[in-house]
Design a protein around this motif. Structure first.
Motif, PDB file in Angstrom:
ATOM      1  N   GLU A 145       0.838  -1.203   0.000  1.00 14.17           N
ATOM      2  CA  GLU A 145       0.000   0.000   0.000  1.00 14.17           C
ATOM      3  C   GLU A 145       0.873   1.254   0.000  1.00 14.17           C
ATOM      4  O   GLU A 145       0.668   2.177  -0.799  1.00 14.17           O
ATOM      5  N   LEU A 146       1.877   1.285   0.875  1.00 13.38           N
ATOM      6  CA  LEU A 146       2.777   2.432   0.972  1.00 13.38           C
ATOM      7  C   LEU A 146       3.712   2.492  -0.231  1.00 13.38           C
ATOM      8  O   LEU A 146       4.012   3.575  -0.743  1.00 13.38           O
ATOM      9  N   LEU A 147       4.156   1.323  -0.713  1.00 11.64           N
ATOM     10  CA  LEU A 147       5.058   1.290  -1.870  1.00 11.64           C
ATOM     11  C   LEU A 147       4.347   1.821  -3.120  1.00 11.64           C
ATOM     12  O   LEU A 147       4.942   2.547  -3.922  1.00 11.64           O
ATOM     13  N   GLY A 148       3.072   1.478  -3.267  1.00  8.52           N
ATOM     14  CA  GLY A 148       2.314   2.003  -4.408  1.00  8.52           C
ATOM     15  C   GLY A 148       2.224   3.512  -4.366  1.00  8.52           C
ATOM     16  O   GLY A 148       2.413   4.193  -5.380  1.00  8.52           O
ATOM     17  N   ALA A 149       1.948   4.066  -3.175  1.00  9.45           N
ATOM     18  CA  ALA A 149       1.899   5.518  -3.015  1.00  9.45           C
ATOM     19  C   ALA A 149       3.256   6.137  -3.304  1.00  9.45           C
ATOM     20  O   ALA A 149       3.359   7.198  -3.944  1.00  9.45           O
ATOM     21  N   PHE A 150       4.325   5.472  -2.852  1.00 14.08           N
ATOM     22  CA  PHE A 150       5.700   5.961  -3.080  1.00 14.08           C
ATOM     23  C   PHE A 150       5.993   6.042  -4.581  1.00 14.08           C
ATOM     24  O   PHE A 150       6.497   7.054  -5.072  1.00 14.08           O
ATOM     25  N   TYR A 151       5.649   4.967  -5.326  1.00 13.70           N
ATOM     26  CA  TYR A 151       5.912   4.978  -6.771  1.00 13.70           C
ATOM     27  C   TYR A 151       5.037   6.009  -7.492  1.00 13.70           C
ATOM     28  O   TYR A 151       5.438   6.558  -8.527  1.00 13.70           O
ATOM     29  N   GLY A 152       3.873   6.299  -6.936  1.00 19.00           N
ATOM     30  CA  GLY A 152       3.054   7.366  -7.502  1.00 19.00           C
ATOM     31  C   GLY A 152       3.776   8.703  -7.461  1.00 19.00           C
ATOM     32  O   GLY A 152       3.721   9.494  -8.405  1.00 19.00           O
ATOM     33  N   ARG A 153       4.482   8.959  -6.356  1.00 18.91           N
ATOM     34  CA  ARG A 153       5.220  10.220  -6.207  1.00 18.91           C
ATOM     35  C   ARG A 153       6.449  10.243  -7.114  1.00 18.91           C
ATOM     36  O   ARG A 153       6.808  11.277  -7.679  1.00 18.91           O
ATOM     37  N   LEU A 154       7.085   9.092  -7.284  1.00 15.46           N
ATOM     38  CA  LEU A 154       8.223   9.008  -8.205  1.00 15.46           C
ATOM     39  C   LEU A 154       7.746   9.258  -9.635  1.00 15.46           C
ATOM     40  O   LEU A 154       8.406   9.970 -10.412  1.00 15.46           O
TER      41      LEU A 154
END
Length: 466
Positions: free
Chosen positions: A157-166
């Motif tokens: 869940e957090l990794l998906g949000a992180f890649y969204g910001r990248l």
């Protein structure tokens, strides 16, 4: 009695205020550092005890006191909360300061699983702060630095949000293919983890990325994904940003009414949430939609609203771009050029925000052309053309070629032919019908100028039919 302090109120509700800030500084500095830290922590504890149901009002004060105490753990907690509160209020400079302080304090804390999660969550929450302060490179550097940590956490869940910001940073830099790949990965991770809100963020920037690349069918398909995720977990900022991309796509396609309808939806929701930043962004994109349509009174009206509501440098720059272009097209090119030039500076200083700078250069180039300053127009449009070519921004590549062809028509016929033919090919490819009509019209005038009346009639007729 010495009048170093003033007493306000009646005991036991009285408070004491230093008469001069210098006196307070001397008193503060006279305390041993250890005692100072103890007092700061005591003050934080008293605030928590006295106002347990109203702590949000005191997040900034708690962040201040715990940040100067030995309790770094609580300092990070309240700095995070103060950061989120400031971002919601569009106080982006303050939000950035809280974030920076929290990141420094995290470096001093033990590298526990909880603190690693906190660091990545803090980074993820800075998306809008970064966009509205144009701090993309700084943000990108941090994301790249902590990407291995984000993967190690095994939190999809957090990794998906992180890649969204990248992916947002890739979009801003004009690295659209990389951005589309990263944002697609982000959306898949978020959807699988049931994180609808951050899936919505990924879809919003996928829409913007595909819009800039000229993939309008993908934009309209992704619009459904955005609406689906927003129904599950609504976020006004991702909703308005996503609709900004659909406004652009409909406008490039010449579907004016749909562009305006999307703009009005975005503005209505932003007003419902009383979010001035979103009101400004929605108004600015609605202004662009009206400029493409040719309804210039409305374009100016919404451009002015965008400036009036803009709370941050990012919002002001967007609004200057929209109103500036509207003024250029409505017969006030000098006023428009002034606003467009004012928008160039913060973008230039930010460095690397190509998704914004490329269209801005093209609008400014058209502004110079409409003002009769053809040499400035040519230089500015050639710069915009190189950017559009480098980053694959097909609409603005065609836009720059078309106007450069119009300029070259007076003296350099071979260049005019080359530019206009390229613009026709590009607009055909991306189905930007209205712009294709303008390129046909230019090409028809070029043939007429060369005495080729049959060909002139052919292309002018095509333009008129569209």
């Amino acid at each position: 009695d010495s009048e170093l302090l003033y007493e306000r109120g009646i005991y036991p509700q009285s408070t004491y205020v230093f008469k001069h800030a210098l006196t307070q500084d001397v008193a503060y500095d006279s305390l041993l550092l250890k005692r100072r830290k103890e007092i700061h922590e005591e003050i934080g504890a008293v605030i928590e005890a006295q106002y347990p149901d109203r702590l949000e009002e005191y997040h900034e004060l708690l962040a201040y006191h715990y940040g100067r105490s030995v309790n770094a753990d609580k300092a990070v907690m309240y700095l995070d909360l103060a950061n989120q509160k400031a971002a919601k209020l569009n106080a982006m400079d303050e939000a950035k300061a809280y974030f920076d302080e929290a990141m420094v304090l995290l470096d001093a804390l033990p590298e526990t699983e909880e603190n690693r999660q906190r660091r990545i969550s803090l980074l993820v929450n800075q998306e809008f702060v970064v966009e509205l302060l144009f701090k993309f490179q700084e943000y990108y550097d941090l994301l790249i630095r902590y990407e291995p940590l984000a993967r190690e956490l095994e939190n999809p869940e957090l990794l998906g949000a992180f890649y969204g910001r990248l992916g947002l940073c890739h979009f801003a830099f004009g690295h659209y293919d990389q951005g589309i790949q990263t944002l697609t990965k982000a959306a898949e991770l978020c959807e699988a983890a049931g994180n609808a809100e951050d899936a919505g963020h990924a879809y919003a920037y996928l829409i913007l990325s595909h819009s800039d690349r000229g993939n309008y069918d993908r934009v309209l398909a992704l619009k459904d994904d955005l609406h689906r995720t927003m129904e599950q977990r609504f976020n006004v900022r991702w909703y308005v940003r996503g609709l900004s991309g659909t406004i652009n796509a409909y406008s490039y396609l010449g579907r004016w009414d749909e562009a305006v309808e999307e703009g009005k939806k975005a503005l209505s929701v932003a007003e419902e949430f009383s979010d001035n930043s979103m009101i400004s962004i929605a108004s600015s994109h609605l202004s662009l939609g009206y400029s493409w349509k040719g309804d210039l009174d409305k374009a100016v009206e919404y451009g002015e609203l965008g400036i009036q509501k803009a709370p941050t440098i990012g919002d002001k720059t967007r609004a200057h771009r929209s109103l500036g272009w509207a003024l250029c097209r409505s017969g006030k090119p000098n006023s428009g050029i002034e606003l467009l030039t004012a928008a160039i500076l913060p973008i230039f200083q930010a460095g690397g925000f190509m998704a914004f700078e490329t269209p801005l250069r093209c609008y400014l180039g058209e502004g110079y052309w409409l003002a009769g300053e053809e040499e400035k127009a040519r230089q500015t449009l050639e710069k915009g053309l190189k950017m559009a070519e480098s980053y694959g921004m097909k609409y603005y590549l065609g836009f720059a070629h078309r106007i450069l062809g119009e300029i070259a028509m007076k003296k350099k016929m071979d260049q005019a032919v080359r530019h206009l033919e390229k613009s026709i090919a590009i607009f055909k490819e991306i189905k930007a019908e209205n712009n294709l009509a303008m390129s046909y019209a230019g090409y028809g005038r070029l043939h007429k100028q060369q005495g080729e009346i049959a060909q002139a009639r052919e292309y002018l007729t095509k333009a008129l039919e569209i």
